[in-house]
Design a protein around this motif. Sequence first.
Motif, PDB file in Angstrom:
ATOM      1  N   LEU A   1       0.822  -1.201   0.000  1.00 17.04           N
ATOM      2  CA  LEU A   1       0.000   0.000   0.000  1.00 17.04           C
ATOM      3  C   LEU A   1       0.860   1.256   0.000  1.00 17.04           C
ATOM      4  CD1 LEU A   1      -2.753  -1.028   2.592  1.00 17.04           C
ATOM      5  CD2 LEU A   1      -2.920  -1.021   0.092  1.00 17.04           C
ATOM      6  N   TRP A   2       2.086   1.157   0.530  1.00 15.78           N
ATOM      7  CA  TRP A   2       2.981   2.304   0.627  1.00 15.78           C
ATOM      8  C   TRP A   2       4.203   2.192  -0.278  1.00 15.78           C
ATOM      9  CZ3 TRP A   2       1.409   0.203   5.543  1.00 15.78           C
ATOM     10  CH2 TRP A   2       0.375   0.911   6.137  1.00 15.78           C
ATOM     11  N   ILE A   3       4.522   0.998  -0.693  1.00 18.10           N
ATOM     12  CA  ILE A   3       5.723   0.766  -1.497  1.00 18.10           C
ATOM     13  C   ILE A   3       5.296   0.194  -2.841  1.00 18.10           C
ATOM     14  CG2 ILE A   3       7.926  -0.460  -1.609  1.00 18.10           C
ATOM     15  CD1 ILE A   3       7.773  -0.761   1.423  1.00 18.10           C
ATOM     16  N   ARG A   4       5.909   0.683  -3.909  1.00 16.10           N
ATOM     17  CA  ARG A   4       5.560   0.198  -5.251  1.00 16.10           C
ATOM     18  C   ARG A   4       5.833  -1.282  -5.421  1.00 16.10           C
ATOM     19  NH1 ARG A   4       8.680   4.300  -8.458  1.00 16.10           N
ATOM     20  NH2 ARG A   4       8.102   5.876  -6.977  1.00 16.10           N
ATOM     21  N   HIS A   5       7.019  -1.711  -5.031  1.00 12.10           N
ATOM     22  CA  HIS A   5       7.424  -3.101  -5.196  1.00 12.10           C
ATOM     23  C   HIS A   5       7.826  -3.655  -3.826  1.00 12.10           C
ATOM     24  CE1 HIS A   5       7.334  -2.344  -9.462  1.00 12.10           C
ATOM     25  NE2 HIS A   5       8.132  -1.305  -9.279  1.00 12.10           N
ATOM     26  N   ALA A   6       6.831  -4.117  -3.077  1.00  9.47           N
ATOM     27  CA  ALA A   6       7.077  -4.569  -1.703  1.00  9.47           C
ATOM     28  C   ALA A   6       7.967  -5.812  -1.649  1.00  9.47           C
ATOM     29  CB  ALA A   6       5.758  -4.851  -0.999  1.00  9.47           C
ATOM     30  N   LYS A   7       7.981  -6.617  -2.707  1.00  9.06           N
ATOM     31  CA  LYS A   7       8.795  -7.843  -2.720  1.00  9.06           C
ATOM     32  C   LYS A   7      10.216  -7.600  -3.233  1.00  9.06           C
ATOM     33  CE  LYS A   7       5.423 -10.486  -1.390  1.00  9.06           C
ATOM     34  NZ  LYS A   7       5.378 -11.047  -0.083  1.00  9.06           N
ATOM     35  N   SER A   8      10.526  -6.353  -3.582  1.00  8.26           N
ATOM     36  CA  SER A   8      11.867  -6.040  -4.078  1.00  8.26           C
ATOM     37  C   SER A   8      12.869  -6.022  -2.922  1.00  8.26           C
ATOM     38  CB  SER A   8      11.858  -4.678  -4.773  1.00  8.26           C
ATOM     39  OG  SER A   8      11.628  -3.649  -3.823  1.00  8.26           O
ATOM     40  N   ALA A   9      14.137  -5.873  -3.258  1.00  9.82           N
ATOM     41  CA  ALA A   9      15.188  -5.817  -2.230  1.00  9.82           C
ATOM     42  C   ALA A   9      14.983  -4.623  -1.309  1.00  9.82           C
ATOM     43  CB  ALA A   9      16.564  -5.757  -2.884  1.00  9.82           C
ATOM     44  N   GLN A  10      14.574  -3.495  -1.895  1.00  8.15           N
ATOM     45  CA  GLN A  10      14.333  -2.302  -1.068  1.00  8.15           C
ATOM     46  C   GLN A  10      13.152  -2.522  -0.115  1.00  8.15           C
ATOM     47  OE1 GLN A  10      14.503  -2.101  -4.458  1.00  8.15           O
ATOM     48  NE2 GLN A  10      16.155  -0.684  -4.953  1.00  8.15           N
ATOM     49  N   GLY A  11      12.107  -3.167  -0.604  1.00  4.02           N
ATOM     50  CA  GLY A  11      10.951  -3.442   0.244  1.00  4.02           C
ATOM     51  C   GLY A  11      11.293  -4.378   1.387  1.00  4.02           C
TER      52      GLY A  11
END
Length: 84
Positions: free
Chosen positions: A41-51
């Motif tokens: 809901l807050w992050i574009r790509h929650a499954k990415s390394a940054q997420g």
Amino acid sequence: MGNSNELAYSTIGTNGLISMIVSLICIALAWWALQGLKLDLWIRHAKSAQGRMLHLFLAIILGHFVAKFLLEYITWSQMLKLMF
């Protein structure tokens, strides 16, 4: 005098070990609790390394504060016996 120094060092070491264990348990519990949070809901790509890194940082921050509270509460409860 040597025995009192050894006892003090042993006590400090034990307290440090207990603090580390409580902190790691609280971080693990915070990680587990945050699994139910929908970060997408807050992050574009929650499954990415940054997420995942943000998820880890949130778990560390939350776990740290919970562990700090628990350790302080234990210290405060030990101080109560000095009142009587």
